[in-house]
Design a protein around this motif. Structure first.
Motif, PDB file in Angstrom:
ATOM      1  N   ALA A  82       2.329   5.024  -1.116  1.00 48.60           N
ATOM      2  CA  ALA A  82       1.446   4.833   0.160  1.00 48.60           C
ATOM      3  C   ALA A  82       0.192   6.021  -0.074  1.00 48.60           C
ATOM      4  CB  ALA A  82       2.251   5.218   1.411  1.00 48.60           C
ATOM      5  N   VAL A  83      -0.050   6.547  -1.055  1.00 44.77           N
ATOM      6  CA  VAL A  83      -1.014   6.795  -0.296  1.00 44.77           C
ATOM      7  C   VAL A  83      -1.704   6.987  -2.492  1.00 44.77           C
ATOM      8  CG1 VAL A  83       0.769   8.967   0.798  1.00 44.77           C
ATOM      9  CG2 VAL A  83       0.449   8.877  -1.936  1.00 44.77           C
ATOM     10  N   ALA A  84      -1.713   6.534  -2.667  1.00 43.20           N
ATOM     11  CA  ALA A  84      -2.936   6.347  -4.165  1.00 43.20           C
ATOM     12  C   ALA A  84      -4.242   6.356  -3.677  1.00 43.20           C
ATOM     13  CB  ALA A  84      -2.701   5.112  -4.755  1.00 43.20           C
ATOM     14  N   ALA A  85      -5.264   6.303  -2.236  1.00 42.51           N
ATOM     15  CA  ALA A  85      -6.181   6.834  -1.429  1.00 42.51           C
ATOM     16  C   ALA A  85      -6.312   7.428  -1.673  1.00 42.51           C
ATOM     17  CB  ALA A  85      -6.561   5.761  -0.751  1.00 42.51           C
ATOM     18  N   ALA A  86      -5.308   8.406  -0.602  1.00 40.50           N
ATOM     19  CA  ALA A  86      -5.515   9.894  -0.087  1.00 40.50           C
ATOM     20  C   ALA A  86      -5.708  10.026  -1.558  1.00 40.50           C
ATOM     21  CB  ALA A  86      -4.568   9.860   0.737  1.00 40.50           C
ATOM     22  N   VAL A  87      -4.871  10.035  -2.844  1.00 45.59           N
ATOM     23  CA  VAL A  87      -4.852  11.520  -3.591  1.00 45.59           C
ATOM     24  C   VAL A  87      -6.136  10.972  -4.503  1.00 45.59           C
ATOM     25  CG1 VAL A  87      -3.254  12.010  -6.191  1.00 45.59           C
ATOM     26  CG2 VAL A  87      -2.148  10.456  -4.011  1.00 45.59           C
ATOM     27  N   ALA A  88      -5.863  10.234  -4.319  1.00 48.29           N
ATOM     28  CA  ALA A  88      -7.695   9.894  -5.427  1.00 48.29           C
ATOM     29  C   ALA A  88      -9.109  10.610  -4.520  1.00 48.29           C
ATOM     30  CB  ALA A  88      -8.031   8.025  -5.487  1.00 48.29           C
TER      31      ALA A  88
END
Ligand SMILES: Cc1ncc(C[n+]2csc(CCOP(=O)(O)OP(=O)(O)O)c2C)c(N)n1
Ligand SMILES: [Mg+2]
Length: 307
Positions: A82-88
């Motif tokens: 769920a968090v790829a955009a946040a991590v990027a």
């Protein structure tokens, strides 16, 4: 197969000379004909070695190879679904804090990780104008776990969770409209079956600053029930039939069509080229054709729909 158009070649694109370096190695774990593998290979040719890839669970997390091996010659960070955009966004901000403003941070996620599971994180990253490129490679189902329906699965398509075809009342989610509502720095649809357009759009995404989003249609031969050697041709038919228009957001914020198919083909030709639509009825095909005719074939109508 009949009625299959030829795949266009590169037309002496000057960029092609400069970006020929391979950043994806042979020996990756993609299936033959995998559109997502080909899309990554060419995306990295445009984005270059100063790229960090951030990736949630998806086929590509497997294609890249099991730890500690990797098919990519750029750093790759695996994240929970769920968090790829946040991590990027976090990676980009950490680089900026070190004064490093050249490296492109690229989120590379499937349709399940984008249309469904990662959507809240994408919305947050877009709203904050995180300085990243988000690519959704859309193979129209949860392919890595065995072809389950996602909200990017088109109506009438077979999946293992919709064995008689996805209920025709449930249309594919309009991801471009959702991202457009966030006022991104750049927004486009693309496919490597139209390579010049694909390259031009990745170039623009690379130079823009702020939240950039590319929706890339990527054929999955196993999930679409097509022969691997037909993957690009079938993807091209999605564009030529108007089912997947190639568009980008213009300076005025409207979506404009960037490729007008030389010859428009019936939606039925695209659907009948794929085993996953074998249960679709003639009436459903007619409705689909009417919808495409109404909404998608001209830039004006695309504006009407999304504006
Ligand atoms: C929270 C969570 N739920 C489920 C999974 C299992 N899972 C891994 S990949 C995947 C499918 C991803 O589909 P998509 O994002 O469309 O990418 P594709 O596999 O089609 O490339 C699923 C359901 C997981 N890893 N994490
Ligand atoms: Mg998928």
């Amino acid at each position: 197969m009949n009625n299959m158009p030829d795949i266009p070649r590169f037309h002496g694109n000057s960029n092609w000379q400069a970006i020929a370096a391979e950043l994806m190695e042979p020996g990756h774990m993609g299936c033959p004909g995998c559109g997502a593998s080909l899309s990554m290979r060419h995306a990295l040719k445009v984005l270059g070695p100063k790229t960090i890839v951030v990736m949630p669970a998806c086929c590509w997390a497997i294609i890249a190879g099991g730890q500690p091996t990797t098919a990519l010659d750029v750093p790759l960070l695996h994240t929970p679904f769920a968090v790829a955009a946040a991590v990027a966004g976090g990676v980009r901000q950490a680089l900026a804090a070190q004064g490093e403003n050249e490296t492109t941070v690229l989120t590379w996620a499937g349709d399940g990780g984008t249309f469904d599971i990662g959507l809240q994180g994408i919305s947050g990253a877009a709203e904050r104008q995180e300085d990243i490129i988000y690519v959704c490679y859309d193979n129209e189902a949860y392919m890595n776990t065995g072809i389950q329906q996602s909200s990017a699965t088109p109506p009438g398509a077979w999946t293992t969770t919709t064995p008689t075809g996805k209920d025709f009342r449930y249309a594919k989610k309009d991801i471009l409209a959702i991202i457009k509502a966030h006022n991104p720095a750049y927004l486009a649809s693309a496919t490597i079956a139209y390579p010049d357009d694909f390259y031009a759009k990745f170039e623009k995404a690379k130079t823009a600053r702020g939240f950039r989003f590319l929706h890339v249609l990527a054929a999955c031969p196993s999930g679409w029930k097509i022969a691997s050697q037909d993957a690009l041709k079938v993807t091209r038919m999605a564009v030529d039939s108007g089912v997947f228009p190639l568009v980008e957001m213009a300076a005025d914020g409207n979506l404009v069509q960037t490729v007008k198919p030389a010859k428009r083909i019936p939606v039925a030709d695209y659907l009948k080229a794929q085993g996953r639509f074998s249960k679709i009825t003639a009436e459903e095909i007619e409705i689909w054709q009417e919808n495409v005719d109404k909404v998608w074939m001209t830039p004006e109508k695309i504006n009407q729909k999304n504006g």
